[in-house]
Design a protein around this motif. Structure first.
Motif, PDB file in Angstrom:
ATOM      1  N   GLY A  28      -6.422  13.125 -17.111  1.00 33.14           N
ATOM      2  CA  GLY A  28      -7.197  14.142 -17.808  1.00 33.14           C
ATOM      3  C   GLY A  28      -7.122  15.512 -17.176  1.00 33.14           C
ATOM      4  N   ALA A  29      -6.081  15.782 -16.381  1.00 30.73           N
ATOM      5  CA  ALA A  29      -5.962  17.077 -15.694  1.00 30.73           C
ATOM      6  C   ALA A  29      -5.730  18.197 -16.693  1.00 30.73           C
ATOM      7  CB  ALA A  29      -4.821  17.017 -14.680  1.00 30.73           C
ATOM      8  N   ASN A  30      -6.471  19.290 -16.516  1.00 30.01           N
ATOM      9  CA  ASN A  30      -6.309  20.472 -17.360  1.00 30.01           C
ATOM     10  C   ASN A  30      -5.759  21.659 -16.577  1.00 30.01           C
ATOM     11  OD1 ASN A  30      -7.349  19.428 -19.886  1.00 30.01           O
ATOM     12  ND2 ASN A  30      -9.352  19.379 -18.905  1.00 30.01           N
ATOM     13  N   THR A  31      -6.415  22.000 -15.479  1.00 29.89           N
ATOM     14  CA  THR A  31      -5.984  23.152 -14.695  1.00 29.89           C
ATOM     15  C   THR A  31      -4.795  22.770 -13.818  1.00 29.89           C
ATOM     16  OG1 THR A  31      -7.398  22.663 -12.792  1.00 29.89           O
ATOM     17  CG2 THR A  31      -8.373  23.915 -14.604  1.00 29.89           C
ATOM     18  N   GLU A  32      -4.108  23.784 -13.321  1.00 31.54           N
ATOM     19  CA  GLU A  32      -2.981  23.525 -12.424  1.00 31.54           C
ATOM     20  C   GLU A  32      -3.456  22.833 -11.148  1.00 31.54           C
ATOM     21  OE1 GLU A  32      -0.834  27.114 -11.766  1.00 31.54           O
ATOM     22  OE2 GLU A  32       0.120  27.073 -13.734  1.00 31.54           O
TER      23      GLU A  32
END
Length: 843
Positions: A554-558
């Motif tokens: 569920g990673a969104n940001t870098e």
């Protein structure tokens, strides 16, 4: 060397005023003989400066008498004037410019009656004036005789500095002050900065902070801004100060001829006290002890309503007593500081950025007019915009470039090479600051230099490979010296505030050049950059795949994507048996993205596998704290509790997941399994079939296999309950449905171990059920299906063994002795194949 019988300032005034008069006469005489249209031999900017003082009268003599000293130099170096006025074989034009600039500074020192003009300054003045005069095409013998008299019998010539000479320099303000001449007046004037001026003056008016530091990179215009602000305050009487004291620790300056050393007016704590006493009208030389100076300075401050002390270039000060003086500043003082570094405490910091683009263009055009750079004056705004942006709208860089162009350099070459570490502008702005940085701070700078875009904190921390404490300390030091720029931003995906860092634009080329000298460090940084780039690409691909895969999380940001990569690394280390190394990787992931709940979740799963139930719960608590609406977290926590046989807790967490998303097939399955464990088989069956219907027809068959297996497990337990109650018909009904579902699951993927095992277990259960129901033929069919299946895994061998035993028992009951012998024979073959020890284990 001049032997002094009078004040050095009076000697200096006598020499510089006579020299200035001689130079004006020389220009008048020589230029008038060259052309009838003498105005063609004078830069436009100089003519405009003279006309402003004489109401647009264009008479050359009047203009010559009403321009400033620095303009005389501009006339001499204009066009081919120099070769007609000076012997260039003896005095190079560049050397002439250098000497004239130095003379101008010495003249300013003389004019600043409350400043310092030393014996050394006087000797320099004499030597430089002599160098200018002896190289004239037509030498003024009278002036040379005058200089000789000054050396031998000065009492005949030396005169006191007149007040009108001083008033032109220190501006006749009512307030006691020693503010210096604004050198920007002769380099394009003061341009823009209205917003900055308004904010800083407001801070001074408010009085909320006694110490205000104007910070920024070298060459951004800190000193010029403060000087302009102080002049505005005094001229417009914005703030009522009793006294304004200016001290400068500046040790060098950048001209278009290079970096030049200058004498600072502030080198020690005692010099600071001397200047304060001097400006306020006291003879500091009469004091015997430092303590008595301190006492009188405090008495003077007590007697005032408000005093402004300006300390220019604080970063070069090494006397800790000056810093302590600032930290313990008198309540009646405002202290305004310019510094590339700042104090880091008690101060109100104001970060000064580069000029706005329009302001930079205006400065560019103004300097071009003053230096009569005809071709550049003719450039359209698009070209000038390109030039000023290439030097990042830094006022010093603009002035330096155009100064170089004025002495014959190519502007394109200058701008293309401005970032080189060997360029004067790079060395002046960054060399000292860079050399004082820690190794770790330099690593961060080098990392930023390789990225054109801003970097998030987590990515920067990962690539620079620093732990949390060292990273934070290094960032603080870099922000303090104004080399990196922090920027707060809100992430669109999770609405969290994050910090992005960028490198001061003009610094990039210099830092890259330093990094090129360290090939090993550069390779290490580039390797980690490549890892990050690959991770981000992989994360994008993962979003299109199974949404609960490890590679996604569920990673969104870098930052979260890099943390997910570290979580993958932790998983791999754990799979390889390196639990402690896996823990360290998870810790590092948390440092990079401390609010990324999925990391806590995955770490908790690993701890649960190790039966570290308390640690797992603690990590899941943090995961829920940061993402209380994340279904996957509640689902994982339920799984952990289920494995620990905490069925009620598991049911509670599954219920929460179901409440958040009742239409998710994975959630439905898990919630239903908890119901099944609690004996609610019918409710579980309904939910599982609902999940199955949601998963059918989708390209990912993994969900289907999970659904079929879950349904079959529940039906198997339901059948066991019916068997216990002797309701064999209903038990048979549930097992047959379960068998059908498992046949579908195996058909989808016959290599799936869990579905293969469950399929065989259901056949065994059916075999024993049929035996109990006296349906021996049907029982035999089910047992033989298990026996005919391949047996590679240990669990498969165990089920095989149970089928053999069930079949033997069945034949014994029917007194089929021949069949029993056959089964025994088959058993002997098994013993030979797997060994007696394995068979004992199976039994």
């Amino acid at each position: 060397m001049i032997k002094l019988a009078f004040d050095a300032r009076d000697y200096g005034y006598t020499i510089i005023s006579r020299f200035e008069k001689t130079l004006r006469n020389y220009l008048n005489n020589e230029l008038l003989t060259r052309t009838d249209n003498i105005m063609n031999l004078i830069p436009t900017g100089v003519i405009e400066a003279g006309e402003r003082r004489i109401n647009n009268n264009s008479d050359f003599n009047d203009i010559l008498e009403n321009i400033d000293f620095i303009h005389l130099k501009e006339i001499i170096i204009y066009k081919d004037n120099y070769v007609c006025l000076y012997d260039s074989s003896k005095l190079d034009k560049k050397d002439f410019i250098n000497i004239m600039d130095s003379l101008y500074e010495l003249r300013c020192k003389i004019a600043h009656i409350r400043g310092f003009f030393t014996n050394s300054d006087l000797n320099n003045l004499y030597n430089e004036v002599m160098a200018i005069c002896v190289n004239m095409i037509h030498i003024d013998e009278d002036f040379l005789m005058f200089l000789n008299v000054v050396l031998t019998t000065p009492e005949e010539l030396v005169e006191k500095v007149p007040l009108d000479f001083l008033s032109d320099s220190i501006k006749n303000y009512e307030v006691l002050n020693n503010i210096p001449i604004a050198d920007y007046e002769y380099e394009g004037g003061f341009v823009g900065r209205n917003d900055d001026k308004e904010k800083i003056i407001k801070m001074l008016e408010d009085g909320m902070h006694r110490v205000i530091t104007i910070s920024g990179a070298g060459g951004v215009g800190k000193s010029a801004l403060v000087l302009n602000i102080v002049n505005d305050i005094l001229r417009k009487k914005i703030i009522k100060y009793d006294c304004v004291i200016w001290v400068s620790a500046k040790e060098n300056k950048l001209t278009y001829l290079g970096i030049e050393d200058i004498e600072p007016t502030l080198k020690s704590y005692e010099e600071l006290l001397d200047t304060i006493l001097d400006v306020m009208g006291f003879d500091y030389s009469s004091y015997i002890t430092l303590e008595s100076k301190e006492e009188d300075v405090n008495i003077l401050f007590d007697a005032c309503d408000k005093v402004l002390l300006v300390i220019d270039n604080l970063e070069t000060i090494t006397d800790d007593r000056i810093i302590n003086f600032i930290l313990d500043s008198h309540t009646k003082t405002n202290i305004l500081i310019t510094s590339r570094r700042g104090l880091g405490q008690v101060e109100r910091r104001y970060d000064l950025k580069q000029l706005k683009e329009k302001e930079a263009i205006h400065l560019f055009r103004t300097i071009c007019r003053e230096k009569n750079l005809v071709k550049l004056i003719a450039c359209n705004e698009t070209i000038i915009k390109l030039y000023v942006n290439k030097v990042y709208c830094y006022p010093l860089a603009i002035k330096w470039v155009l100064g170089q162009v004025a002495i014959g350099k190519d502007i394109n070459n200058l701008i293309d090479n401005i970032n080189e570490s060997t360029s004067d502008i790079s060395q002046f702005c960054f060399e000292q600051i860079y050399s004082d940085l820690t190794r770790e701070a330099k690593v961060i700078l080098c990392t930023l230099s390789l990225y054109e875009d801003n970097l998030s904190k987590g990515i920067l921390k990962y690539i620079s490979n620093l732990n949390e404490v060292i990273f934070e300390d290094s960032i603080k030091s870099l922000v303090l010296v104004s080399i990196i720029i922090p920027e707060q931003t809100i992430n669109k995906d999770n609405q969290q505030i994050s910090t992005l860092y960028s490198l001061l634009p003009l610094t990039r080329g210099y830092v890259k050049a330093q990094l090129d000298k360290e090939s090993i460090l550069k390779q290490q940084i580039q390797d980690r950059m490549l890892t990050v780039d690959n991770t981000l690409e992989e994360a994008e691909r993962a979003q299109k795949q199974y949404r609960y895969s490890l590679s996604n999380l569920g990673a969104n940001t870098e930052e979260e994507k890099v943390a997910a990569m570290l979580a993958q690394t932790a998983y791999q280390k754990y799979q390889a048996g390196n639990y402690l190394d896996a823990v360290e990787s998870y810790k590092r992931a948390i440092e990079i993205a401390p609010r990324f709940s999925s990391i806590y979740r995955n770490w908790a799963v690993m701890e649960s596998i190790e039966n570290h139930w308390l640690e797992a719960d603690s990590l899941m608590d943090k995961a829920v704290k940061y993402s209380p609406e994340d279904v996957q977290i509640w689902l994982s926590w339920g799984n952990i509790k289920r494995k620990n046989d905490k069925i009620k807790d598991a049911f509670s967490y599954y219920s929460k997941a179901y409440e958040l998303n009742p239409d998710d097939n994975v959630v439905l399955n898990s919630y239903a399994l908890a119901l099944s464990r609690m004996g609610e088989y019918e409710k579980a069956d309904n939910l599982m079939n609902k999940a199955l219907n949601m998963g059918e027809g989708k390209p990912n068959n993994r969900h289907l296999i999970i659904n079929y297996t879950s349904i079959a497990e529940n039906l198997k337990k339901w059948a066991e309950a019916y068997s216990f109650d002797k309701d064999y018909k209903k038990a048979e009904e549930k097992l047959k449905i379960a068998l059908h579902d498992m046949e579908l699951a195996v058909k989808i993927d016959d290599s799936d171990i869990r579905s293969s095992i469950l399929y065989r277990e259901i056949l065994i259960d059916l075999g024993y059920l049929m035996k109990n129901m006296k349906q021996f033929d049907k029982a035999e069919v089910n047992f033989r299906k298990v026996i005919k299946s391949s047996t590679k895994k240990f669990r498969e061998m165990e089920i095989y063994s149970r089928a053999i035993i069930g079949l033997l028992d069945l034949f014994v009951m029917q007194e089929k002795i021949d069949e029993v012998k056959k089964i025994i024979y088959e058993g002997e073959k098994i013993i030979k194949r797997v060994g007696k020890s394995q068979l004992y284990k199976l039994n």
